[in-house]
Scaffold this active site. Sequence first.
Site, PDB file in Angstrom:
ATOM      1  N   PHE A   2      51.846  34.011  36.750  1.00 55.25           N
ATOM      2  CA  PHE A   2      51.615  34.494  38.119  1.00 55.25           C
ATOM      3  C   PHE A   2      50.337  33.928  38.742  1.00 55.25           C
ATOM      4  O   PHE A   2      49.981  34.291  39.867  1.00 55.25           O
ATOM      5  CB  PHE A   2      51.574  36.033  38.151  1.00 55.25           C
ATOM      6  CG  PHE A   2      50.546  36.649  37.232  1.00 55.25           C
ATOM      7  CD1 PHE A   2      49.218  36.745  37.608  1.00 55.25           C
ATOM      8  CD2 PHE A   2      50.918  37.156  35.988  1.00 55.25           C
ATOM      9  CE1 PHE A   2      48.271  37.317  36.771  1.00 55.25           C
ATOM     10  CE2 PHE A   2      49.977  37.735  35.139  1.00 55.25           C
ATOM     11  CZ  PHE A   2      48.653  37.813  35.538  1.00 55.25           C
TER      12      PHE A   2
ATOM     13  N   ARG B 148      36.773  51.340  37.795  1.00 53.60           N
ATOM     14  CA  ARG B 148      38.153  51.036  37.397  1.00 53.60           C
ATOM     15  C   ARG B 148      39.026  52.295  37.460  1.00 53.60           C
ATOM     16  O   ARG B 148      40.205  52.224  37.787  1.00 53.60           O
ATOM     17  CB  ARG B 148      38.179  50.460  35.983  1.00 53.60           C
ATOM     18  CG  ARG B 148      37.462  49.122  35.859  1.00 53.60           C
ATOM     19  CD  ARG B 148      38.325  47.941  36.165  1.00 53.60           C
ATOM     20  NE  ARG B 148      39.334  47.712  35.157  1.00 53.60           N
ATOM     21  CZ  ARG B 148      40.102  46.623  35.120  1.00 53.60           C
ATOM     22  NH1 ARG B 148      39.971  45.687  36.049  1.00 53.60           N
ATOM     23  NH2 ARG B 148      40.993  46.474  34.179  1.00 53.60           N
TER      24      ARG B 148
ATOM     25  N   THR C  74      46.432  48.761  36.474  1.00 51.43           N
ATOM     26  CA  THR C  74      47.034  47.525  36.989  1.00 51.43           C
ATOM     27  C   THR C  74      48.558  47.661  37.023  1.00 51.43           C
ATOM     28  O   THR C  74      49.205  47.237  37.981  1.00 51.43           O
ATOM     29  CB  THR C  74      46.642  46.318  36.104  1.00 51.43           C
ATOM     30  OG1 THR C  74      45.218  46.245  36.043  1.00 51.43           O
ATOM     31  CG2 THR C  74      47.179  45.012  36.664  1.00 51.43           C
TER      32      THR C  74
ATOM     33  N   ASN D 231      48.046  44.583  45.097  1.00 55.37           N
ATOM     34  CA  ASN D 231      47.489  45.861  44.638  1.00 55.37           C
ATOM     35  C   ASN D 231      46.149  46.230  45.262  1.00 55.37           C
ATOM     36  O   ASN D 231      45.354  46.946  44.677  1.00 55.37           O
ATOM     37  CB  ASN D 231      47.429  45.879  43.110  1.00 55.37           C
ATOM     38  CG  ASN D 231      46.547  44.767  42.567  1.00 55.37           C
ATOM     39  OD1 ASN D 231      45.986  43.989  43.328  1.00 55.37           O
ATOM     40  ND2 ASN D 231      46.405  44.712  41.253  1.00 55.37           N
TER      41      ASN D 231
ATOM     42  N   HIS E 198      40.377  44.807  43.664  1.00 56.22           N
ATOM     43  CA  HIS E 198      39.984  44.296  42.348  1.00 56.22           C
ATOM     44  C   HIS E 198      38.658  44.929  41.937  1.00 56.22           C
ATOM     45  O   HIS E 198      37.788  45.129  42.780  1.00 56.22           O
ATOM     46  CB  HIS E 198      39.795  42.769  42.411  1.00 56.22           C
ATOM     47  CG  HIS E 198      39.022  42.199  41.252  1.00 56.22           C
ATOM     48  ND1 HIS E 198      39.616  41.866  40.065  1.00 56.22           N
ATOM     49  CD2 HIS E 198      37.691  41.946  41.096  1.00 56.22           C
ATOM     50  CE1 HIS E 198      38.692  41.411  39.222  1.00 56.22           C
ATOM     51  NE2 HIS E 198      37.517  41.442  39.824  1.00 56.22           N
TER      52      HIS E 198
HETATM   53  P1  CMP Z   1      43.047  42.241  39.433  1.00 59.41           P
HETATM   54  O1  CMP Z   1      42.401  43.535  39.073  1.00 59.41           O
HETATM   55  O2  CMP Z   1      42.554  41.496  40.589  1.00 59.41           O
HETATM   56  O3  CMP Z   1      43.010  41.295  38.159  1.00 59.41           O
HETATM   57  C1  CMP Z   1      43.986  40.339  37.894  1.00 59.41           C
HETATM   58  C2  CMP Z   1      45.120  40.414  38.854  1.00 59.41           C
HETATM   59  O4  CMP Z   1      46.282  39.724  38.439  1.00 59.41           O
HETATM   60  C3  CMP Z   1      45.575  41.837  38.995  1.00 59.41           C
HETATM   61  O5  CMP Z   1      44.618  42.562  39.694  1.00 59.41           O
HETATM   62  C4  CMP Z   1      46.925  41.665  39.665  1.00 59.41           C
HETATM   63  O6  CMP Z   1      46.822  41.557  41.064  1.00 59.41           O
HETATM   64  C5  CMP Z   1      47.376  40.329  39.097  1.00 59.41           C
HETATM   65  N1  CMP Z   1      48.437  40.507  38.131  1.00 59.41           N
HETATM   66  C6  CMP Z   1      48.317  41.005  36.892  1.00 59.41           C
HETATM   67  N2  CMP Z   1      49.515  40.992  36.274  1.00 59.41           N
HETATM   68  C7  CMP Z   1      50.396  40.450  37.167  1.00 59.41           C
HETATM   69  C8  CMP Z   1      51.775  40.178  37.123  1.00 59.41           C
HETATM   70  N3  CMP Z   1      52.501  40.446  36.032  1.00 59.41           N
HETATM   71  N4  CMP Z   1      52.346  39.636  38.216  1.00 59.41           N
HETATM   72  C9  CMP Z   1      51.612  39.354  39.306  1.00 59.41           C
HETATM   73  N5  CMP Z   1      50.286  39.605  39.399  1.00 59.41           N
HETATM   74  C10 CMP Z   1      49.686  40.155  38.340  1.00 59.41           C
END
Ligand code: CMP
Length: 143
Positions: free
Chosen positions: A57, A85, A91, A112, A115
């Site tokens: 991804f 967090r 997540t 989402n 971060h």
């Molecule tokens: P973040 O906390 O910014 O850290 C890594 C990011 O990767 C996470 O939030 C998500 O937005 C993204 N992410 C993690 N797992 C996936 C996944 N399986 N598919 C798409 N995006 C992902």
Amino acid sequence: MEQTFIMIKPDGVQRGLVGEIIGRFEKKGFTLKGLKLITVDRPFAEKHYADLSAKPFFNGLVEYIISGPVVAMVWEGKNVVTTGRKIIGATNPAELAPGTIRGDYAIDIGRNVIHGSDAVESARKEIALWFPEGIAEWKSSLH
Ligand code: CMP
């Protein structure tokens, strides 16, 4: 005092969640030490997410982060990395508790809203990357 890097992602900014998110960190008692609205380019986003470069991804994640302005912040306070967090929420959308930011405002792992650094060491690196100019100094003895 412990610091963390928090970023409101392009979907959070476009949905008008900036005030709500800042309010949650302020009301918890954390101190705002850095804040800017910034649109980052691809090399910068790739650097921020370098640890995820092997993930399938990764490209989609980078495209999403560069798709519009983000709000980059530094928050300071006791246990701010871990507590930050918790305020943000899990997540994995299946584990999202209501009352967390993602639990209240997100349903998709790829969109989402926000971060937060996952450890004190990554916070240090992320703050150095996003705020090379340094952050605010508070003169008050409270901070
Ligand atoms: P973040 O906390 O910014 O850290 C890594 C990011 O990767 C996470 O939030 C998500 O937005 C993204 N992410 C993690 N797992 C996936 C996944 N399986 N598919 C798409 N995006 C992902």
